[in-house]
Design a protein around this motif. Sequence first.
Motif, PDB file in Angstrom:
ATOM      1  N   ILE A 132       0.794  -1.242  -0.105  1.00 32.98           N
ATOM      2  CA  ILE A 132      -0.006  -0.067   0.020  1.00 32.98           C
ATOM      3  C   ILE A 132       0.874   1.406   0.183  1.00 32.98           C
ATOM      4  CG2 ILE A 132      -1.720   1.435   1.360  1.00 32.98           C
ATOM      5  CD1 ILE A 132      -2.887  -1.262   2.194  1.00 32.98           C
ATOM      6  N   HIS A 133       1.757   1.405   0.860  1.00 32.26           N
ATOM      7  CA  HIS A 133       2.728   2.551   0.950  1.00 32.26           C
ATOM      8  C   HIS A 133       4.122   2.234   0.582  1.00 32.26           C
ATOM      9  CE1 HIS A 133      -0.645   3.038   4.276  1.00 32.26           C
ATOM     10  NE2 HIS A 133      -0.689   3.856   3.280  1.00 32.26           N
ATOM     11  N   LYS A 134       4.672   3.138   0.133  1.00 26.44           N
ATOM     12  CA  LYS A 134       6.288   3.119  -0.077  1.00 26.44           C
ATOM     13  C   LYS A 134       6.799   4.027   0.934  1.00 26.44           C
ATOM     14  CE  LYS A 134       6.876   1.572  -4.416  1.00 26.44           C
ATOM     15  NZ  LYS A 134       7.237   0.289  -4.661  1.00 26.44           N
ATOM     16  N   VAL A 135       8.108   3.478   1.439  1.00 26.73           N
ATOM     17  CA  VAL A 135       8.997   4.454   2.514  1.00 26.73           C
ATOM     18  C   VAL A 135       8.985   5.670   2.247  1.00 26.73           C
ATOM     19  CG1 VAL A 135      11.108   4.423   3.662  1.00 26.73           C
ATOM     20  CG2 VAL A 135      10.195   2.198   3.160  1.00 26.73           C
ATOM     21  N   SER A 136       9.031   6.230   1.058  1.00 20.70           N
ATOM     22  CA  SER A 136       9.067   7.702   0.708  1.00 20.70           C
ATOM     23  C   SER A 136       7.818   8.290   1.150  1.00 20.70           C
ATOM     24  CB  SER A 136       9.559   7.701  -0.757  1.00 20.70           C
ATOM     25  OG  SER A 136       8.569   7.192  -1.620  1.00 20.70           O
ATOM     26  N   GLU A 137       6.805   7.690   1.134  1.00 23.05           N
ATOM     27  CA  GLU A 137       5.551   8.422   1.473  1.00 23.05           C
ATOM     28  C   GLU A 137       5.308   8.736   3.003  1.00 23.05           C
ATOM     29  OE1 GLU A 137       1.907   6.759  -0.294  1.00 23.05           O
ATOM     30  OE2 GLU A 137       3.346   5.203  -0.890  1.00 23.05           O
ATOM     31  N   TYR A 138       6.195   8.153   3.940  1.00 23.58           N
ATOM     32  CA  TYR A 138       6.158   8.128   5.425  1.00 23.58           C
ATOM     33  C   TYR A 138       7.195   8.510   5.828  1.00 23.58           C
ATOM     34  CZ  TYR A 138       0.984   7.389   4.950  1.00 23.58           C
ATOM     35  OH  TYR A 138      -0.294   7.680   4.766  1.00 23.58           O
ATOM     36  N   MET A 139       8.526   8.385   5.200  1.00 30.37           N
ATOM     37  CA  MET A 139       9.627   8.977   6.096  1.00 30.37           C
ATOM     38  C   MET A 139       9.500  10.162   6.443  1.00 30.37           C
ATOM     39  SD  MET A 139      12.386   8.716   2.869  1.00 30.37           S
ATOM     40  CE  MET A 139      12.729  10.180   1.730  1.00 30.37           C
ATOM     41  N   SER A 140      10.533  10.592   7.468  1.00 32.92           N
ATOM     42  CA  SER A 140      10.757  12.097   7.897  1.00 32.92           C
ATOM     43  C   SER A 140      11.793  12.371   7.077  1.00 32.92           C
ATOM     44  CB  SER A 140      10.755  12.043   9.419  1.00 32.92           C
ATOM     45  OG  SER A 140       9.842  11.444  10.070  1.00 32.92           O
ATOM     46  N   LYS A 141      11.607  13.422   6.175  1.00 35.35           N
ATOM     47  CA  LYS A 141      12.790  13.939   5.195  1.00 35.35           C
ATOM     48  C   LYS A 141      13.573  14.941   6.086  1.00 35.35           C
ATOM     49  CE  LYS A 141       9.844  13.498   1.345  1.00 35.35           C
ATOM     50  NZ  LYS A 141       9.342  14.294   0.213  1.00 35.35           N
ATOM     51  N   ASN A 142      14.937  15.082   5.733  1.00 36.49           N
ATOM     52  CA  ASN A 142      15.758  15.934   6.260  1.00 36.49           C
ATOM     53  C   ASN A 142      15.853  15.629   7.723  1.00 36.49           C
ATOM     54  OD1 ASN A 142      16.032  17.490   3.741  1.00 36.49           O
ATOM     55  ND2 ASN A 142      13.878  18.657   4.165  1.00 36.49           N
ATOM     56  N   ASP A 216       8.910  -1.041   0.098  1.00 35.42           N
ATOM     57  CA  ASP A 216       7.433  -1.207   0.631  1.00 35.42           C
ATOM     58  C   ASP A 216       7.662  -0.855   2.242  1.00 35.42           C
ATOM     59  OD1 ASP A 216       5.094  -2.029   1.664  1.00 35.42           O
ATOM     60  OD2 ASP A 216       4.739  -3.556   0.318  1.00 35.42           O
ATOM     61  N   LEU A 217       6.658  -0.029   2.421  1.00 36.24           N
ATOM     62  CA  LEU A 217       6.847   0.045   4.284  1.00 36.24           C
ATOM     63  C   LEU A 217       6.854  -1.038   4.963  1.00 36.24           C
ATOM     64  CD1 LEU A 217       7.133   2.815   6.033  1.00 36.24           C
ATOM     65  CD2 LEU A 217       4.432   3.063   5.986  1.00 36.24           C
ATOM     66  N   ASN A 218       5.961  -1.928   4.540  1.00 40.39           N
ATOM     67  CA  ASN A 218       5.711  -3.204   5.071  1.00 40.39           C
ATOM     68  C   ASN A 218       7.175  -3.805   5.546  1.00 40.39           C
ATOM     69  OD1 ASN A 218       5.858  -6.532   4.583  1.00 40.39           O
ATOM     70  ND2 ASN A 218       4.537  -5.900   5.851  1.00 40.39           N
ATOM     71  N   TYR A 219       8.262  -3.600   4.490  1.00 33.09           N
ATOM     72  CA  TYR A 219       9.375  -4.186   4.680  1.00 33.09           C
ATOM     73  C   TYR A 219      10.269  -3.462   5.983  1.00 33.09           C
ATOM     74  CZ  TYR A 219      14.480  -5.516   3.513  1.00 33.09           C
ATOM     75  OH  TYR A 219      15.578  -6.209   3.694  1.00 33.09           O
ATOM     76  N   ASN A 226      12.101  -7.276  13.641  1.00 35.06           N
ATOM     77  CA  ASN A 226      13.181  -8.135  13.572  1.00 35.06           C
ATOM     78  C   ASN A 226      14.289  -7.718  14.427  1.00 35.06           C
ATOM     79  OD1 ASN A 226      11.337  -9.851  12.497  1.00 35.06           O
ATOM     80  ND2 ASN A 226      12.216  -9.536  10.459  1.00 35.06           N
ATOM     81  N   ARG A 227      14.343  -6.364  14.273  1.00 42.27           N
ATOM     82  CA  ARG A 227      15.787  -5.731  14.526  1.00 42.27           C
ATOM     83  C   ARG A 227      15.819  -5.221  15.881  1.00 42.27           C
ATOM     84  NH1 ARG A 227      20.652  -7.032  11.258  1.00 42.27           N
ATOM     85  NH2 ARG A 227      19.664  -7.201   9.272  1.00 42.27           N
ATOM     86  N   LYS A 228      14.501  -5.178  16.484  1.00 40.64           N
ATOM     87  CA  LYS A 228      14.275  -4.284  17.507  1.00 40.64           C
ATOM     88  C   LYS A 228      14.765  -3.147  17.794  1.00 40.64           C
ATOM     89  CE  LYS A 228      13.258  -8.344  20.740  1.00 40.64           C
ATOM     90  NZ  LYS A 228      12.754  -9.286  19.774  1.00 40.64           N
ATOM     91  N   VAL A 229      14.429  -2.476  16.646  1.00 36.05           N
ATOM     92  CA  VAL A 229      14.912  -0.660  16.446  1.00 36.05           C
ATOM     93  C   VAL A 229      13.599  -0.028  16.113  1.00 36.05           C
ATOM     94  CG1 VAL A 229      17.020  -1.411  15.807  1.00 36.05           C
ATOM     95  CG2 VAL A 229      15.258  -0.937  14.003  1.00 36.05           C
ATOM     96  N   LYS A 230      13.528   1.156  16.473  1.00 39.40           N
ATOM     97  CA  LYS A 230      12.361   2.095  16.300  1.00 39.40           C
ATOM     98  C   LYS A 230      12.707   3.034  15.098  1.00 39.40           C
ATOM     99  CE  LYS A 230      12.082   2.928  20.819  1.00 39.40           C
ATOM    100  NZ  LYS A 230      12.996   2.228  21.343  1.00 39.40           N
ATOM    101  N   GLY A 231      13.864   3.181  14.451  1.00 44.08           N
ATOM    102  CA  GLY A 231      13.998   3.936  13.266  1.00 44.08           C
ATOM    103  C   GLY A 231      15.094   3.360  12.419  1.00 44.08           C
ATOM    104  N   ILE A 232      14.985   3.576  11.235  1.00 43.92           N
ATOM    105  CA  ILE A 232      15.962   3.085  10.084  1.00 43.92           C
ATOM    106  C   ILE A 232      16.170   4.254   9.236  1.00 43.92           C
ATOM    107  CG2 ILE A 232      16.317   1.532   8.184  1.00 43.92           C
ATOM    108  CD1 ILE A 232      14.090  -0.246   9.518  1.00 43.92           C
ATOM    109  N   THR A 247       8.947   4.111  13.937  1.00 44.33           N
ATOM    110  CA  THR A 247       7.587   3.377  14.337  1.00 44.33           C
ATOM    111  C   THR A 247       6.297   4.518  14.345  1.00 44.33           C
ATOM    112  OG1 THR A 247       8.182   3.802  16.886  1.00 44.33           O
ATOM    113  CG2 THR A 247       8.487   1.495  15.964  1.00 44.33           C
ATOM    114  N   THR A 248       6.776   5.956  14.542  1.00 40.23           N
ATOM    115  CA  THR A 248       5.604   6.946  14.601  1.00 40.23           C
ATOM    116  C   THR A 248       5.264   6.780  13.193  1.00 40.23           C
ATOM    117  OG1 THR A 248       6.511   7.884  16.541  1.00 40.23           O
ATOM    118  CG2 THR A 248       5.284   9.199  14.956  1.00 40.23           C
ATOM    119  N   ASP A 249       5.876   6.819  12.063  1.00 41.09           N
ATOM    120  CA  ASP A 249       5.799   6.862  10.741  1.00 41.09           C
ATOM    121  C   ASP A 249       4.701   5.815  10.455  1.00 41.09           C
ATOM    122  OD1 ASP A 249       7.194   9.371  10.527  1.00 41.09           O
ATOM    123  OD2 ASP A 249       9.054   8.007  10.049  1.00 41.09           O
ATOM    124  N   ILE A 250       5.111   4.619  11.001  1.00 44.25           N
ATOM    125  CA  ILE A 250       4.262   3.434  10.661  1.00 44.25           C
ATOM    126  C   ILE A 250       2.936   3.506  11.400  1.00 44.25           C
ATOM    127  CG2 ILE A 250       4.029   0.871  11.048  1.00 44.25           C
ATOM    128  CD1 ILE A 250       6.610   1.723   9.302  1.00 44.25           C
TER     129      ILE A 250
END
Length: 273
Positions: A132-142, A216-219, A226-232, A247-250
């Motif tokens: 449904i969503h690409k990472v680029s749609e919901y990532m925080s830019k800059n 995909d934002l799902n990935y 899986n990595r137990k992290v809250k940001g990539i 996780t806030t973006d998700i």
Amino acid sequence: MYTNLMSIIREPVIVRPHDSLLHTVKIMTMEYVPKLIVADENEIPLGSISQKDVLNFIYRMGDRELDSVYVSEAMKKDIITVNSSIEPLEASQIMIEKKAPLLIVISDTGKILGMIIKSDLAQYYATLIRGIHKVSEYMSKNPITVNKDSTLDEVTKIILEKNIGRLIVEDNGKILGTITTTDLLYLAPVLKFKDLKIKVKEVMTPTIVVMDENEDLNYAAKLMANRKVKGIPIVSANGELKGIVTTTDIVRALTDEKVRKYLLELKLYTSTF
């Protein structure tokens, strides 16, 4: 309303108002829980306390020792309670609209049954929502970055002033790692010594994974779980830093009407078999 296809409610982790801040730090680090519920002896919620609340208090508390500070001095009293029948999309909407760090699940008598944090909703997205969503749609830019030679004091100040959970550490444009509230919590006893010149490269978490903005934002949600992290960190095809997805973006993505339609179609499809 949609059937809750997987539980988003986790076991509550509770501290008392008169527990020490040192006790709270130990629970957060040993049990890897970023947020705790503050409750009385009858399991009635009084407030909540997060890693950021702890760090903010430590940063400004002067010479006091962690075992001399009560949880009640650092906790937040503005909590949001929900009942156990809450649906994932409704929980997401409340979290985003109210900027709530967690939701406390209570019984009809007001006693604590569980809690919901953003990682739980990100896990829900990772399990059910695809394509449904690409990472680029919901990532925080800059995203805000710091140099590897920035001091621990500088980094802590930025995280608290900007009210963010992580910073990306760079060196000449190359991503080296991240420094998060979790990393800082392990160093809690020394954060009050602002004259210490510990460099961020000595305490950061080296970046193990980055992601392309067209994924995909799902990935991204799956990797976080899986990595137990809250940001990539998010990069372009040539490795240029483009943003960060958290996780806030998700959770924000779960408020999209397209998700509601997707889950309805999924429910209709699976009910025919």
